[in-house]
Design an enzyme around this catalytic site. Structure first.
Site, PDB file in Angstrom:
ATOM      1  N   HIS A   1      -8.740  10.918 -11.528  1.00 30.51           N
ATOM      2  CA  HIS A   1      -7.530  10.853 -12.106  1.00 30.51           C
ATOM      3  C   HIS A   1      -6.720  11.831 -11.703  1.00 30.51           C
ATOM      4  O   HIS A   1      -5.718  12.389 -12.524  1.00 30.51           O
ATOM      5  CB  HIS A   1      -7.768  11.272 -13.608  1.00 30.51           C
ATOM      6  CG  HIS A   1      -8.401  10.017 -14.463  1.00 30.51           C
ATOM      7  ND1 HIS A   1      -9.794   9.827 -14.220  1.00 30.51           N
ATOM      8  CD2 HIS A   1      -7.880   9.042 -15.154  1.00 30.51           C
ATOM      9  CE1 HIS A   1     -10.198   8.551 -14.975  1.00 30.51           C
ATOM     10  NE2 HIS A   1      -8.927   8.038 -15.550  1.00 30.51           N
TER      11      HIS A   1
ATOM     12  N   CYS B   1       0.638  -1.221  -0.031  1.00 33.60           N
ATOM     13  CA  CYS B   1      -0.004   0.005  -0.014  1.00 33.60           C
ATOM     14  C   CYS B   1       0.758   1.227   0.030  1.00 33.60           C
ATOM     15  O   CYS B   1       0.316   2.444  -0.113  1.00 33.60           O
ATOM     16  CB  CYS B   1      -0.941   0.015   1.154  1.00 33.60           C
ATOM     17  SG  CYS B   1      -2.144  -1.289   1.101  1.00 33.60           S
TER      18      CYS B   1
ATOM     19  N   GLU C   1     -13.382   1.308  -1.842  1.00 40.19           N
ATOM     20  CA  GLU C   1     -12.214   1.357  -2.704  1.00 40.19           C
ATOM     21  C   GLU C   1     -11.929   0.071  -3.241  1.00 40.19           C
ATOM     22  O   GLU C   1     -11.242  -0.037  -4.362  1.00 40.19           O
ATOM     23  CB  GLU C   1     -10.882   1.635  -1.769  1.00 40.19           C
ATOM     24  CG  GLU C   1     -10.310   0.593  -1.007  1.00 40.19           C
ATOM     25  CD  GLU C   1      -9.020   1.075  -0.268  1.00 40.19           C
ATOM     26  OE1 GLU C   1      -8.575   2.227  -0.741  1.00 40.19           O
ATOM     27  OE2 GLU C   1      -8.649   0.407   0.915  1.00 40.19           O
TER      28      GLU C   1
HETATM   29  N1  LIG Z   1      -8.346   0.613   7.203  1.00 37.61           N
HETATM   30  C1  LIG Z   1      -7.922   0.646   5.983  1.00 37.61           C
HETATM   31  N2  LIG Z   1      -7.085  -0.320   5.651  1.00 37.61           N
HETATM   32  C2  LIG Z   1      -6.607  -0.292   4.102  1.00 37.61           C
HETATM   33  C3  LIG Z   1      -6.743   1.091   3.465  1.00 37.61           C
HETATM   34  C4  LIG Z   1      -7.650   1.825   3.976  1.00 37.61           C
HETATM   35  O1  LIG Z   1      -7.692   2.973   3.335  1.00 37.61           O
HETATM   36  N3  LIG Z   1      -8.149   1.923   5.189  1.00 37.61           N
HETATM   37  N4  LIG Z   1      -6.363   0.854   2.257  1.00 37.61           N
HETATM   38  C5  LIG Z   1      -5.593   0.196   1.714  1.00 37.61           C
HETATM   39  C6  LIG Z   1      -4.976   0.184   0.315  1.00 37.61           C
HETATM   40  O2  LIG Z   1      -5.530   1.271  -0.320  1.00 37.61           O
HETATM   41  C7  LIG Z   1      -5.091  -1.159  -0.541  1.00 37.61           C
HETATM   42  O3  LIG Z   1      -4.606  -0.697  -1.882  1.00 37.61           O
HETATM   43  C8  LIG Z   1      -6.603  -1.699  -0.715  1.00 37.61           C
HETATM   44  O4  LIG Z   1      -6.568  -2.648  -1.704  1.00 37.61           O
HETATM   45  P1  LIG Z   1      -6.118  -4.221  -1.215  1.00 37.61           P
HETATM   46  O5  LIG Z   1      -5.645  -4.428   0.294  1.00 37.61           O
HETATM   47  O6  LIG Z   1      -5.710  -5.020  -2.268  1.00 37.61           O
HETATM   48  O7  LIG Z   1      -7.725  -4.665  -0.829  1.00 37.61           O
HETATM   49  P2  LIG Z   1      -8.540  -6.053  -0.706  1.00 37.61           P
HETATM   50  O8  LIG Z   1      -9.940  -5.849  -0.617  1.00 37.61           O
HETATM   51  O9  LIG Z   1      -8.188  -6.560  -2.304  1.00 37.61           O
HETATM   52  O10 LIG Z   1      -7.742  -6.787   0.355  1.00 37.61           O
HETATM   53  P3  LIG Z   1      -6.896  -7.949   0.444  1.00 37.61           P
HETATM   54  O11 LIG Z   1      -7.084  -8.355   1.849  1.00 37.61           O
HETATM   55  O12 LIG Z   1      -5.309  -7.404   0.529  1.00 37.61           O
HETATM   56  O13 LIG Z   1      -7.116  -9.019  -0.759  1.00 37.61           O
HETATM   57  C9  LIG Z   1      -5.326  -1.313   2.387  1.00 37.61           C
HETATM   58  N5  LIG Z   1      -5.926  -1.275   3.749  1.00 37.61           N
HETATM   59 ZN   LIG Z   2      -5.003   1.522  -2.025  1.00 33.64          ZN
END
Ligand SMILES: Nc1nc2c(c(=O)[nH]1)N=C([C@H](O)[C@H](O)COP(=O)(O)OP(=O)(O)OP(=O)(O)O)CN2
Ligand SMILES: [Zn+2]
Length: 127
Positions: free
Chosen positions: A70, A26, A109
């Site tokens: 963007h 991240c 997200e």
């Molecule tokens: N509490 C939060 N946790 C996380 C955030 C956030 O904003 N608040 N953001 C992220 C990252 O933006 C990350 O890019 C999110 O994508 P990802 O981790 O791939 O999300 P998934 O739902 O695909 O979850 P996985 O468990 O990693 O597969 C991360 N955390």
């Molecule tokens: Zn992210």
């Protein structure tokens, strides 16, 4: 009659999350198609049959989407650490003066993760 109106919006943006540990995915530059859901609560006006025209929600939200779409979110004032938590707060702060009855902001997200935020209450909704 008391109701909740929700309206959904989308934007695409890049981010890095500096609060995550060194080497965490991240912290790398990456992007999301974010969804923003705006909820308004209030009484239906018996004369019109609506809480208020949901076009008003779009008029309030669209300038904010133009600001974010963007873009690299970390460069936006107030979003230097653009977690979904801070994004929900960012939208709330900007929308609460414009949207009576603002009840909740949801930022998604990925399809399976979202942050729901209910900030300090706004004025009651009127049509
Ligand atoms: N509490 C939060 N946790 C996380 C955030 C956030 O904003 N608040 N953001 C992220 C990252 O933006 C990350 O890019 C999110 O994508 P990802 O981790 O791939 O999300 P998934 O739902 O695909 O979850 P996985 O468990 O990693 O597969 C991360 N955390
Ligand atoms: Zn992210």
């Amino acid at each position: 009659m008391r109701v909740t109106i929700e309206k959904d919006f989308r934007f695409e943006a890049a981010q890095q999350l500096p609060g995550f540990p060194e080497g965490h995915k991240c912290r790398r530059l990456h992007g999301h198609s974010f969804e923003v859901r705006v909820a308004i609560e209030g009484e239906v006006d018996p004369a019109t049959g609506i809480l208020y025209d949901h076009a008003r929600i779009s008029r309030a939200v669209e300038p904010l989407l133009t600001e974010l779409d963007h873009r690299f979110l970390n460069e936006i004032p107030g979003l230097e650490n653009p977690t979904i938590e801070s994004m929900a707060h960012w939208f709330w702060e900007r929308l609460v003066p414009l949207l009576p009855g603002l009840a909740q902001i949801t930022i998604c997200e990925t399809p399976r993760v979202r942050c729901l935020y209910r900030g300090p209450t706004s004025s009651p909704a009127r049509s």
